[in-house]
Design a protein around this motif. Structure first.
Motif, PDB file in Angstrom:
ATOM      1  N   ALA A   1       0.853  -1.204  -0.052  1.00  0.00           N
ATOM      2  CA  ALA A   1      -0.162  -0.066  -0.278  1.00  0.00           C
ATOM      3  C   ALA A   1       1.020   1.169   0.030  1.00  0.00           C
ATOM      4  CB  ALA A   1      -0.949  -0.178   1.149  1.00  0.00           C
ATOM      5  N   ALA A   2       1.952   1.035  -0.752  1.00  0.00           N
ATOM      6  CA  ALA A   2       3.072   2.295  -0.619  1.00  0.00           C
ATOM      7  C   ALA A   2       2.912   3.083  -1.917  1.00  0.00           C
ATOM      8  CB  ALA A   2       4.189   1.840  -0.274  1.00  0.00           C
ATOM      9  N   GLY A   3       2.321   2.633  -2.899  1.00  0.00           N
ATOM     10  CA  GLY A   3       2.284   3.091  -4.300  1.00  0.00           C
ATOM     11  C   GLY A   3       1.578   4.674  -4.284  1.00  0.00           C
ATOM     12  N   LYS A   4       1.953   5.454  -5.208  1.00  0.00           N
ATOM     13  CA  LYS A   4       1.625   6.833  -5.221  1.00  0.00           C
ATOM     14  C   LYS A   4       0.155   6.959  -5.859  1.00  0.00           C
ATOM     15  CE  LYS A   4       6.055   9.157  -5.389  1.00  0.00           C
ATOM     16  NZ  LYS A   4       7.117   8.400  -5.250  1.00  0.00           N
ATOM     17  N   GLY A   5      -0.031   5.939  -6.954  1.00  0.00           N
ATOM     18  CA  GLY A   5      -1.259   5.962  -7.548  1.00  0.00           C
ATOM     19  C   GLY A   5      -1.576   7.392  -8.295  1.00  0.00           C
ATOM     20  N   THR A   6      -0.686   7.736  -9.054  1.00  0.00           N
ATOM     21  CA  THR A   6      -0.837   8.993  -9.989  1.00  0.00           C
ATOM     22  C   THR A   6      -1.840   8.895 -11.076  1.00  0.00           C
ATOM     23  OG1 THR A   6       1.016   8.143 -11.515  1.00  0.00           O
ATOM     24  CG2 THR A   6       1.775   9.349  -9.487  1.00  0.00           C
ATOM     25  N   ARG A   7      -2.145   7.651 -11.615  1.00  0.00           N
ATOM     26  CA  ARG A   7      -3.338   7.803 -12.351  1.00  0.00           C
ATOM     27  C   ARG A   7      -4.683   8.135 -11.742  1.00  0.00           C
ATOM     28  NH1 ARG A   7      -1.965   1.934 -15.207  1.00  0.00           N
ATOM     29  NH2 ARG A   7      -1.304   1.656 -12.906  1.00  0.00           N
ATOM     30  N   LEU A   8      -4.826   7.861 -10.474  1.00  0.00           N
ATOM     31  CA  LEU A   8      -6.289   7.867  -9.753  1.00  0.00           C
ATOM     32  C   LEU A   8      -6.217   9.485  -9.618  1.00  0.00           C
ATOM     33  CD1 LEU A   8      -8.505   6.663  -8.670  1.00  0.00           C
ATOM     34  CD2 LEU A   8      -7.280   6.346  -6.477  1.00  0.00           C
ATOM     35  N   GLY A   9      -5.325  10.136  -9.417  1.00  0.00           N
ATOM     36  CA  GLY A   9      -5.357  11.579  -9.188  1.00  0.00           C
ATOM     37  C   GLY A   9      -5.228  11.849  -7.724  1.00  0.00           C
ATOM     38  N   GLY A  10      -5.277  13.088  -7.417  1.00  0.00           N
ATOM     39  CA  GLY A  10      -5.501  13.532  -6.071  1.00  0.00           C
ATOM     40  C   GLY A  10      -3.985  13.595  -5.618  1.00  0.00           C
ATOM     41  N   ALA A  11      -3.949  14.072  -4.209  1.00  0.00           N
ATOM     42  CA  ALA A  11      -2.721  14.183  -3.341  1.00  0.00           C
ATOM     43  C   ALA A  11      -2.488  12.949  -2.587  1.00  0.00           C
ATOM     44  CB  ALA A  11      -2.761  15.279  -2.524  1.00  0.00           C
ATOM     45  N   LEU A  12      -3.267  12.038  -2.268  1.00  0.00           N
ATOM     46  CA  LEU A  12      -3.128  10.942  -1.633  1.00  0.00           C
ATOM     47  C   LEU A  12      -2.520   9.697  -2.020  1.00  0.00           C
ATOM     48  CD1 LEU A  12      -6.364  10.919   0.751  1.00  0.00           C
ATOM     49  CD2 LEU A  12      -4.002  11.574   1.442  1.00  0.00           C
ATOM     50  N   PRO A  13      -1.815   8.950  -1.309  1.00  0.00           N
ATOM     51  CA  PRO A  13      -1.581   7.675  -1.881  1.00  0.00           C
ATOM     52  C   PRO A  13      -2.475   6.848  -2.230  1.00  0.00           C
ATOM     53  CG  PRO A  13      -0.135   8.087  -0.123  1.00  0.00           C
ATOM     54  CD  PRO A  13      -0.916   9.192  -0.060  1.00  0.00           C
ATOM     55  N   LYS A  14      -2.652   5.833  -3.234  1.00  0.00           N
ATOM     56  CA  LYS A  14      -3.736   5.263  -3.692  1.00  0.00           C
ATOM     57  C   LYS A  14      -4.477   4.589  -2.582  1.00  0.00           C
ATOM     58  CE  LYS A  14      -3.387   2.277  -7.136  1.00  0.00           C
ATOM     59  NZ  LYS A  14      -3.314   1.505  -8.269  1.00  0.00           N
ATOM     60  N   ALA A  15      -3.916   3.840  -1.698  1.00  0.00           N
ATOM     61  CA  ALA A  15      -4.514   2.990  -0.715  1.00  0.00           C
ATOM     62  C   ALA A  15      -5.341   3.886   0.286  1.00  0.00           C
ATOM     63  CB  ALA A  15      -3.247   2.066  -0.137  1.00  0.00           C
ATOM     64  N   PHE A  16      -4.856   5.367   0.197  1.00  0.00           N
ATOM     65  CA  PHE A  16      -5.415   5.866   1.427  1.00  0.00           C
ATOM     66  C   PHE A  16      -6.781   6.965   0.806  1.00  0.00           C
ATOM     67  CE2 PHE A  16      -1.481   4.872   2.670  1.00  0.00           C
ATOM     68  CZ  PHE A  16      -1.545   4.493   4.125  1.00  0.00           C
ATOM     69  N   VAL A  17      -6.975   6.756  -0.563  1.00  0.00           N
ATOM     70  CA  VAL A  17      -8.068   7.487  -1.224  1.00  0.00           C
ATOM     71  C   VAL A  17      -9.204   6.894  -0.615  1.00  0.00           C
ATOM     72  CG1 VAL A  17      -9.189   7.762  -3.433  1.00  0.00           C
ATOM     73  CG2 VAL A  17      -6.809   8.059  -3.174  1.00  0.00           C
ATOM     74  N   ALA A  18     -10.273   7.847  -0.455  1.00  0.00           N
ATOM     75  CA  ALA A  18     -11.600   7.031   0.008  1.00  0.00           C
ATOM     76  C   ALA A  18     -12.362   6.731  -0.965  1.00  0.00           C
ATOM     77  CB  ALA A  18     -12.190   8.481   0.751  1.00  0.00           C
ATOM     78  N   LEU A  19     -13.335   5.783  -0.280  1.00  0.00           N
ATOM     79  CA  LEU A  19     -14.025   5.114  -0.946  1.00  0.00           C
ATOM     80  C   LEU A  19     -15.447   4.770  -0.076  1.00  0.00           C
ATOM     81  CD1 LEU A  19     -15.492   3.205  -3.331  1.00  0.00           C
ATOM     82  CD2 LEU A  19     -14.185   1.277  -2.667  1.00  0.00           C
ATOM     83  N   GLY A  20     -16.442   5.368  -0.418  1.00  0.00           N
ATOM     84  CA  GLY A  20     -17.678   5.337   0.737  1.00  0.00           C
ATOM     85  C   GLY A  20     -17.464   5.735   2.050  1.00  0.00           C
ATOM     86  N   GLY A  21     -16.424   6.910   1.986  1.00  0.00           N
ATOM     87  CA  GLY A  21     -16.161   7.567   3.094  1.00  0.00           C
ATOM     88  C   GLY A  21     -14.914   6.659   4.072  1.00  0.00           C
ATOM     89  N   ARG A  22     -14.370   5.655   3.469  1.00  0.00           N
ATOM     90  CA  ARG A  22     -13.428   4.840   4.161  1.00  0.00           C
ATOM     91  C   ARG A  22     -12.264   4.740   3.001  1.00  0.00           C
ATOM     92  NH1 ARG A  22     -16.401  -0.431   5.016  1.00  0.00           N
ATOM     93  NH2 ARG A  22     -14.178  -1.061   5.260  1.00  0.00           N
ATOM     94  N   PRO A  23     -10.877   4.681   3.584  1.00  0.00           N
ATOM     95  CA  PRO A  23      -9.718   4.352   2.671  1.00  0.00           C
ATOM     96  C   PRO A  23      -9.850   2.998   1.819  1.00  0.00           C
ATOM     97  CG  PRO A  23      -9.131   4.827   4.641  1.00  0.00           C
ATOM     98  CD  PRO A  23     -10.527   4.976   5.158  1.00  0.00           C
TER      99      PRO A  23
END
Length: 231
Positions: free
Chosen positions: A14-36
């Motif tokens: 869960a250390a990836g930056k996730g640049t294709r998802l956009g935003g400032a957060l690493p991908k694993a910490f992006v919210a889905l339904g109010g939770r990472p």
């Protein structure tokens, strides 16, 4: 739990930056339904009932946050620059485990049934197991100039998902052998190159990887359509 499981551990890079998802957060910490996304992935692993312990490999500056998200029966270690580096960091943290399931946090909605299928194949004696789906699109091989070189038969193609399951000893040896390789896209690839047979089991469309904003919108729609607890 099957007694032959003998310490089945899940490793969640869960250390990836996730640049294709956009935003400032690493991908694993992006919210889905109010939770990472990481929270959903960990919940799915626990719901399977086949995991003894979870190791999350997180960015070095988010270890405490990752531990809060992962909760009990989980530990957190710092990841590396590439996914393979993070997997190796997680493998170094394994103690006394016989089997390991490597699961992408971005496949947040993976059903527990997929996780069970992978674990049970390992317990039956396989050294490497991956969940797959038939490919529905026509796939083209292209040359260096952008022209079509060939069209492989779809019947022999599969899209690969996670968790991917392995004997711990086999995965460690495969990663050690592939230490200088920069083109590894999954852990099964390291095993293939090490001469390890890789068994496939059925995957699930819900185990899709949340990589782009469109993927996240689909995941949000699926979560919103779920029945409320108790219904």
């Amino acid at each position: 739990m099957n007694s032959t499981s003998s310490r089945t551990v899940a490793l969640v890079p869960a250390a990836g930056k996730g640049t294709r998802l956009g935003g400032a957060l690493p991908k694993a910490f992006v919210a889905l339904g109010g939770r990472p996304l990481l929270s959903w992935a960990v919940e799915g692993l626990r719901a399977s009932g086949v995991i003894d312990h979870i190791i999350v490999v997180a960015p070095a500056d988010r270890l405490a946050e990752a531990q809060r998200i992962a909760g009990p029966r989980a530990s957190v270690v710092a990841g590396g620059a590439e996914r393979a580096d993070s997997v190796r960091a997680g493998l170094e943290a394994l103690e006394g485990a016989r089997h390991v399931l490597v699961h992408d946090a971005a496949r947040a909605l993976t059903p527990a049934s997929v996780i069970v299928r992978v674990a049970e194949a390992l317990w039956s004696g396989e050294d490497a197991v991956i969940p797959v789906l038939p490919v529905t699109d026509t796939i083209k091989m292209i040359d260096e100039h952008g022209y079509v070189a060939s069209t492989p038969a779809r019947s022999a193609l599969r899209a690969v998902q996670t968790p991917q399951g392995f004997s711990v000893a086999v995965l460690r040896a495969a990663h050690d052998a592939a230490l200088a390789a920069a083109d590894l896209t999954d852990d099964a690839m390291a095993c293939e190159r090490h001469g390890v047979p890789v068994r496939t089991v059925p995957g699930d469309p819900l185990a899709f990887k949340i990589t782009t904003p469109l993927d996240l919108r689909l995941a949000e729609a699926l979560v919103a359509a779920r029945p409320a607890p108790g219904m």
